[in-house]
Design a protein around this motif. Structure first.
Motif, PDB file in Angstrom:
ATOM      1  N   VAL A   1      -4.805   3.753  -6.027  1.00  0.00           N
ATOM      2  CA  VAL A   1      -4.309   2.894  -4.776  1.00  0.00           C
ATOM      3  C   VAL A   1      -5.111   1.646  -4.453  1.00  0.00           C
ATOM      4  CG1 VAL A   1      -3.522   2.849  -2.642  1.00  0.00           C
ATOM      5  CG2 VAL A   1      -2.997   4.584  -4.180  1.00  0.00           C
ATOM      6  N   ASP A   2      -6.645   2.271  -4.291  1.00  0.00           N
ATOM      7  CA  ASP A   2      -7.525   1.071  -4.108  1.00  0.00           C
ATOM      8  C   ASP A   2      -7.603   0.059  -4.943  1.00  0.00           C
ATOM      9  OD1 ASP A   2      -8.065   2.708  -1.720  1.00  0.00           O
ATOM     10  OD2 ASP A   2      -9.812   3.645  -2.340  1.00  0.00           O
TER      11      ASP A   2
ATOM     12  N   LYS B   1       0.738   4.240  -2.845  1.00  0.00           N
ATOM     13  CA  LYS B   1       0.471   5.405  -2.619  1.00  0.00           C
ATOM     14  C   LYS B   1       1.620   6.385  -3.207  1.00  0.00           C
ATOM     15  CE  LYS B   1      -2.120   4.998   1.597  1.00  0.00           C
ATOM     16  NZ  LYS B   1      -2.116   5.325   3.167  1.00  0.00           N
TER      17      LYS B   1
ATOM     18  N   LYS C   1       0.634  -1.346   0.041  1.00  0.00           N
ATOM     19  CA  LYS C   1      -0.063  -0.032   0.020  1.00  0.00           C
ATOM     20  C   LYS C   1       0.838   1.377   0.064  1.00  0.00           C
ATOM     21  CE  LYS C   1      -4.273   1.642   1.759  1.00  0.00           C
ATOM     22  NZ  LYS C   1      -5.466   1.503   2.747  1.00  0.00           N
TER      23      LYS C   1
ATOM     24  N   MET D   1      -4.707  -2.327  -4.714  1.00  0.00           N
ATOM     25  CA  MET D   1      -4.777  -3.117  -3.804  1.00  0.00           C
ATOM     26  C   MET D   1      -5.699  -4.551  -3.827  1.00  0.00           C
ATOM     27  SD  MET D   1      -2.956  -2.342  -1.242  1.00  0.00           S
ATOM     28  CE  MET D   1      -3.330  -3.349   0.034  1.00  0.00           C
TER      29      MET D   1
END
Length: 652
Positions: free
Chosen positions: A369-370, A360, A356, A373
């Protein structure tokens, strides 16, 4: 009445019913556009044609676009640089390009550049000579001046024009670092005037720009003021100090030559442009630029090794330690769906947290980013094995553990999946012994830190076919890495050459020599960090394990062995040869001898010697691959062209 349109190979031109001229660059027999001497000569003829048509009222504006799917213009044609470095040719060639770009800028009709994909170096300089610039605002657009990576700086007027548009601080920053900008960043700096969402909107927006006679605005006074009066000298000194943190002037003269030019003429873009030629010519023929061009072409050559039409969507990584977790994170960052396996969630979670942090840093936007992930899935039971296109084992350097893992994985593989180990030193034949089909196992050896080091050693055992190795190289390329194929042998290429260098330095410390002096000498030679700091960064336990695997004994009574026994493993534990705070080695002051670089050459000699041995043994196919592999894997001074090139030149 229109005059005869010049015959061209690189450019096409037509005038529509609105008297708009559509100029398209589309270099034949190439996937990207570059500005060769032939392309520039053809553009001269076309600009003369534009001048005539504009004077007669038959042409009201020109729109410059690219016919390539991948981008606008990637820069000048680097394949011509060796010939162009001749002092009898280069000054006149630069003057010719300067005069041409000035004629474009002087046209009485609007000239608009429509940019998609890569717009770099000479391509950006041409765009800056146009009156208005429109760019596609997506992730593929990249705008910048990468010339410093080739030992030069912009030479087609880009210095003064970028300062005029972006202001001295921003413009110098991108020229000195070679950093590529996204479209929005370029727009914020003033290098681009308008953004559109899709490439198919470029034509419409460019048409409006010509009809409305739009013209780019120069940087506001507040930005330009940073180059005025005494403040320019202060800004230049700050730039030199910043450049000095990354490159020594005797190794990389280009940034310092550019700063000198700015200090003389930074308040006058036209004078800056005129001054380019005298400052540029000596750089082009320098050994630094010559060697950096060699490194560029060797790097490009690595891209030709992968299997054609190979596709990879899913990766399964076994081992969520530093290497395995970071390999998984990198693959997810590059768009792969990744499952990460270890004994339990407690072992996997730290890897997810590190991932993460990487996302970022690299992706910026929360949505991106989400999404990244979501591509990275914890998988304690290994359900991802059966679906994966690539399975990478990245557990500890223990032969029996690796064999046990592969024995449990082999029967679950789907047809055609790559089965790989990230071993750093163990021969593949030994790992593959227990497999039903040992030919399926290849090596994909990544380097720490995975996100920063570009090399992947694609390791070939006696069992592997050409097709399997080509697939491994294709995967490395698919995730943005540079593959070097090496034969399965203890330590392969990089660790084999690094270990004598690092252990030789450790022996000096054991004898009482200053670790700070040793590290400073290696950096003075051109290494990115010294061998003692590198050993701490790699991890003393890893270093000891690889040394043992390669037959280098670590004496029981040594400081090295004592540190490992005490759990002082370097950066990851907070203390090794150095104490580490906030990721930085805490170094004491040391007096430096006059010939610091000479000591550096002495330190690096074991590395160069071993590179020759490795090539002689056929671990890599030739010296060129050894040079580029050692540069990418160890950071060996690129300005020297690699260890073997440096020795051939009498510099190592």
């Amino acid at each position: 009445m229109q005059s005869q349109l010049p015959q061209t190979r690189y450019w096409s031109f037509r005038i529509d019913v609105e008297q708009l001229g559509w100029l398209t660059i589309d270099r034949p027999d190439a996937s990207v556009n570059t500005l060769s001497r032939e392309a520039i000569a053809e553009l001269e003829s076309l600009v003369a044609h534009f001048e005539e048509l504009a004077a007669s009222g038959e042409l009201i504006g020109v729109i410059l676009l690219s016919g390539k799917e991948g981008g606008f213009i990637a820069g000048a044609d680097i394949s011509e640089f060796d010939a162009m470095s001749d002092f009898s040719i280069l000054p006149e060639a630069l003057k010719r390009a300067h005069a041409l770009f000035q004629r474009i800028e002087n046209l009485k009709i609007p000239v608009v550049a429509g940019i998609h994909g890569f717009c770099l170096g000479g391509g950006l300089e041409l765009a800056l000579a146009c009156h208005y610039r429109i760019a596609v605002n997506n992730d593929k657009t990249r705008i910048g001046f990468p010339e410093v990576n080739l030992g030069i700086f912009p030479g087609f007027g880009g210095t003064g024009r970028s300062i005029r548009q972006a202001g001295p601080v921003d413009a110098m920053q991108i020229m000195l670092t070679g950093r590529m900008l996204r479209a929005g960043q370029a727009r914020g700096m003033g290098l681009v005037d308008k953004l559109v969402r899709h490439r198919d909107m470029l034509r419409w927006e460019a048409r409006k720009a010509v009809l409305q006679k739009r013209k780019s605005r120069e940087a506001p006074f507040a930005k330009r003021a940073m180059a005025m009066g005494p403040i320019r000298g202060y800004v230049a000194s700050k730039m030199r100090a910043e450049a000095g943190k990354k490159a020594r002037p005797e190794h990389y003269p280009a940034p310092y030559a550019l700063i000198d030019l700015f200090e003389k003429h930074g308040d006058d873009p036209r004078a800056m442009i005129r001054g380019e030629i005298d400052a540029f010519v000596p750089l082009m023929s320098s050994s630094t630029a010559t060697n950096l061009r060699r490194v560029f072409f060797l790097s490009e050559g690595l891209k030709k090794q992968g299997a054609k039409n190979a596709r990879f969507a899913r990766v399964h990584v076994i081992g969520a330690g530093v290497m395995g977790g970071d390999i998984a994170a990198w693959c997810a960052l590059r768009g792969m769906a990744v499952t990460l396996q270890d004994l339990d969630m407690e072992r996997i979670k730290p890897a997810l947290d590190r991932a993460k942090g990487l996302f970022k840093k690299r992706l910026k936007k929360k949505r991106e980013v989400d999404t990244a992930m979501l591509r990275l899935e914890a998988d304690p039971v290994g359900k991802g094995v059966a679906r994966a296109d690539v399975i990478i084992e990245a557990v500890v350097e223990n032969l029996e553990i690796k064999r046990k893992i592969f024995a449990g994985v082999e029967e679950k593989l789907k047809a055609g999946a790559i089965l790989a180990t990230n071993t750093s030193s163990i021969e593949l034949e030994r790992i593959a012994e227990g497999l039903q089909d040992p030919s399926r196992l290849i090596g994909l050896h990544f380097f720490n830190p995975v996100a920063q080091l570009p090399l992947v050693e694609v390791i070939r055992s006696a069992f592997n076919s050409d097709e399997q190795i080509a697939a491994g190289a294709a995967f490395a390329l698919a995730i943005g890495k540079s593959p070097v194929v090496v034969k399965s042998a203890p330590g392969f290429l990089v660790n084999r050459v690094l270990m004598p260098y690092m252990l030789g330095a450790v022996e000096r410390v054991e004898r009482g020599e200053s670790k700070e002096l040793i590290d400073a000498a290696a950096v003075a030679f051109g290494m990115p960090m010294g061998p003692i700091e590198l050993m701490d960064t790699v991890g003393l336990d890893v270093g000891k394990s690889v040394a043992t695997e390669l037959g280098h004994a670590v004496p029981e009574g040594s400081k090295f062995a004592a540190l490992v026994a005490a759990g002082k493993l370097g950066r990851k534990s907070g203390e090794g040869f150095y104490k580490w705070e906030k990721g930085k080695a805490q170094k004491g002051d040391v007096s430096l001898p006059p010939d610091l670089a000479g000591l550096g050459r002495e330190l690096v000699k074991p590395l160069v010697d071993m590179t020759e041995v490795v090539v002689g043994e056929g671990v890599v196919a030739n010296g060129d691959l050894a040079d580029i592999g050692v540069i990418l894997g160890t950071g060996f001074a690129p300005f020297l062209g690699g260890p073997l090139k440096a020795r051939a030149d009498g510099r190592a």
